[in-house]
Design a protein around this motif. Structure first.
Motif, PDB file in Angstrom:
ATOM      1  N   SER A  67       0.814  -1.218   0.000  1.00 19.61           N
ATOM      2  CA  SER A  67       0.000   0.000   0.000  1.00 19.61           C
ATOM      3  C   SER A  67       0.845   1.264   0.000  1.00 19.61           C
ATOM      4  CB  SER A  67      -0.953   0.009   1.193  1.00 19.61           C
ATOM      5  OG  SER A  67      -0.223   0.030   2.402  1.00 19.61           O
ATOM      6  N   SER A  68       2.087   1.182   0.467  1.00 23.00           N
ATOM      7  CA  SER A  68       2.937   2.376   0.538  1.00 23.00           C
ATOM      8  C   SER A  68       3.631   2.671  -0.785  1.00 23.00           C
ATOM      9  CB  SER A  68       3.994   2.196   1.634  1.00 23.00           C
ATOM     10  OG  SER A  68       4.888   1.149   1.278  1.00 23.00           O
ATOM     11  N   LYS A  69       3.529   1.786  -1.750  1.00 20.32           N
ATOM     12  CA  LYS A  69       4.241   1.945  -3.011  1.00 20.32           C
ATOM     13  C   LYS A  69       3.403   2.729  -4.017  1.00 20.32           C
ATOM     14  CE  LYS A  69       7.415  -0.713  -1.280  1.00 20.32           C
ATOM     15  NZ  LYS A  69       8.658  -0.122  -0.754  1.00 20.32           N
ATOM     16  N   LYS A  70       4.026   3.749  -4.614  1.00 23.38           N
ATOM     17  CA  LYS A  70       3.340   4.554  -5.638  1.00 23.38           C
ATOM     18  C   LYS A  70       3.623   3.930  -7.014  1.00 23.38           C
ATOM     19  CE  LYS A  70       1.264   8.002  -7.722  1.00 23.38           C
ATOM     20  NZ  LYS A  70       1.635   9.397  -7.435  1.00 23.38           N
ATOM     21  N   ILE A 112       2.661   3.922 -11.155  1.00 25.59           N
ATOM     22  CA  ILE A 112       2.020   4.603 -12.279  1.00 25.59           C
ATOM     23  C   ILE A 112       1.883   3.610 -13.423  1.00 25.59           C
ATOM     24  CG2 ILE A 112       2.730   6.920 -11.622  1.00 25.59           C
ATOM     25  CD1 ILE A 112       4.955   6.805 -13.616  1.00 25.59           C
ATOM     26  N   TYR A 160      -1.846  -3.164  -3.751  1.00 25.13           N
ATOM     27  CA  TYR A 160      -1.268  -1.964  -4.358  1.00 25.13           C
ATOM     28  C   TYR A 160      -2.403  -0.963  -4.590  1.00 25.13           C
ATOM     29  CZ  TYR A 160       3.171  -4.369  -5.167  1.00 25.13           C
ATOM     30  OH  TYR A 160       4.369  -5.025  -4.998  1.00 25.13           O
ATOM     31  N   ASN A 201      -2.095   2.554  -4.222  1.00 26.27           N
ATOM     32  CA  ASN A 201      -1.661   3.912  -4.596  1.00 26.27           C
ATOM     33  C   ASN A 201      -1.245   3.888  -6.070  1.00 26.27           C
ATOM     34  OD1 ASN A 201      -0.816   6.531  -4.647  1.00 26.27           O
ATOM     35  ND2 ASN A 201       0.861   6.275  -3.178  1.00 26.27           N
ATOM     36  N   ILE A 202      -2.224   4.056  -6.966  1.00 30.26           N
ATOM     37  CA  ILE A 202      -1.997   3.878  -8.409  1.00 30.26           C
ATOM     38  C   ILE A 202      -2.509   5.106  -9.162  1.00 30.26           C
ATOM     39  CG2 ILE A 202      -2.301   2.317 -10.381  1.00 30.26           C
ATOM     40  CD1 ILE A 202      -3.452   0.254  -8.381  1.00 30.26           C
ATOM     41  N   ASP A 203      -1.703   5.591 -10.099  1.00 34.41           N
ATOM     42  CA  ASP A 203      -2.143   6.630 -11.025  1.00 34.41           C
ATOM     43  C   ASP A 203      -2.083   6.077 -12.442  1.00 34.41           C
ATOM     44  OD1 ASP A 203      -2.641   8.522  -9.112  1.00 34.41           O
ATOM     45  OD2 ASP A 203      -0.743   9.608  -9.394  1.00 34.41           O
ATOM     46  N   THR A 237       8.866   9.861  -5.167  1.00 31.09           N
ATOM     47  CA  THR A 237       7.489  10.117  -5.595  1.00 31.09           C
ATOM     48  C   THR A 237       6.872   8.924  -6.294  1.00 31.09           C
ATOM     49  OG1 THR A 237       8.162  12.418  -5.952  1.00 31.09           O
ATOM     50  CG2 THR A 237       6.025  11.758  -6.846  1.00 31.09           C
ATOM     51  N   VAL A 238       7.675   8.218  -7.076  1.00 26.07           N
ATOM     52  CA  VAL A 238       7.191   7.069  -7.860  1.00 26.07           C
ATOM     53  C   VAL A 238       8.089   5.876  -7.589  1.00 26.07           C
ATOM     54  CG1 VAL A 238       6.701   6.182 -10.167  1.00 26.07           C
ATOM     55  CG2 VAL A 238       6.338   8.609  -9.686  1.00 26.07           C
ATOM     56  N   ASP A 239       7.477   4.718  -7.374  1.00 29.52           N
ATOM     57  CA  ASP A 239       8.256   3.508  -7.091  1.00 29.52           C
ATOM     58  C   ASP A 239       8.398   2.601  -8.306  1.00 29.52           C
ATOM     59  OD1 ASP A 239       8.865   3.544  -4.108  1.00 29.52           O
ATOM     60  OD2 ASP A 239       6.710   3.935  -4.114  1.00 29.52           O
TER      61      ASP A 239
END
Length: 302
Positions: A171-174, A176, A197, A199-201, A226-228
């Motif tokens: 959940s902490s991983k960003k 995209i 997961y 935190n998804i854009d 900012t992004v993983d």
């Protein structure tokens, strides 16, 4: 006609499309999906087959289904002629043969020339993934994956194996994701969220991802804070996933960002294209459980 690899470089944001006709309409398919184009062979009907499916053929020792594109599109569905051609394809780890009325030529185009289809095109039973204007004509790029999904729903992305993999703080991983298909964006979001997961854009193409990364740079933000991880499709209007990967891996401030290509075009014959642009992993649709597993591996030390 055997598939040709005319493009000398990978990641140029170009593609080749095979132009074909069904009735009076002009359509296209990415050459990367095409194994060969052949004259019609005798088709053996299969009882109770889906209405798009004419039957099966034997080609070099393999038994392959034949899908009538005219039936799938409701364009002259009962018209079968001697001039018809069979397009032998491979994607999503499947080989499928599509009957069309004629094959005209191969075009080399840039993804920037391919426009996102407007809502008016979506009245067809099968989605159009893009429109390219060439020599005064409009060529419609068909969503062949959608045709196969209509016939064989079991080929869809499955979520049944996801929970069995490594438990980590997902959940902490960003994350995209670059994916132009609304249907697949929804499926990816559902399956990744179920895996933890959250935190998804999402971005519709590689160009939008590059714009986002450049904005982070302008604002002085550290990309790696900012992004993983980035997940990208290959076939997308404006900028494809191979060119996107190449742009990122050639930019010093971005090169360490883990990238996974998640595409129907991942085959043993085409895997070298992703390797050449420096991608960290390649997963074939619809194996999203392997995608989650690879995400866990790449993010283990982050």
């Amino acid at each position: 006609m055997e598939q040709r690899d005319i493009l000398l470089e990978t990641g140029t944001n170009e593609l080749e499309i095979v132009e074909f006709t069904v009735g009076e309409n002009k359509f296209g398919i990415n050459v990367m999906k095409v194994k060969e184009i052949i004259q019609p062979l005798p088709v053996t009907p299969v009882p109770h087959a889906h209405r798009y499916v004419e039957g099966i053929i034997e080609l070099r020792g393999e038994v392959l289904p034949v899908v009538n594109v005219a039936r799938a599109l409701d364009l002259h569905p009962n018209e079968i002629q001697e001039k018809d051609k069979l397009i032998v394809t491979e994607f999503n780890k499947m080989k499928v043969v599509f009957r069309v009325h004629s094959v005209t030529q191969i075009h080399r185009v840039s993804w920037t020339q391919i426009e996102k289809p407007q809502d008016m095109y979506q009245g067809m039973e099968t989605q159009i993934t893009g429109v390219v204007k060439l020599n005064g004509d409009m060529i419609l790029l068909l969503d062949f994956e959608r045709i196969v999904l209509d016939i064989h729903p079991e080929s869809a992305i499955g979520k049944d194996k996801i929970r069995k993999h490594t438990q980590c703080d997902r959940s902490s991983k960003k994350i995209i994701v670059a994916e132009d298909s609304p249907l697949l964006r929804q499926l990816i979001e559902e399956t990744l969220t179920e895996a933890g997961y959250t935190n998804i854009d999402f971005y519709e193409n590689g160009k939008d991802v590059v714009t986002y990364l450049e904005l982070l740079k302008e604002e002085g933000k550290d990309l790696y804070e900012t992004v993983d991880l980035l997940i990208t499709d290959i076939e997308m209007p404006q900028m494809d996933g191979l060119h996107l990967t190449k742009r990122i891996k050639e930019t010093p401030e971005w090169e360490a960002l883990p990238i996974i290509i998640f595409s129907s075009l991942i085959t043993e014959d085409l895997r070298h294209k992703g390797q050449k642009v420096g991608v960290d992993a390649q997963i074939s649709k619809p194996e999203i459980h392997l995608l989650v597993q690879k995400m866990d591996e790449l993010l283990e030390d982050k």
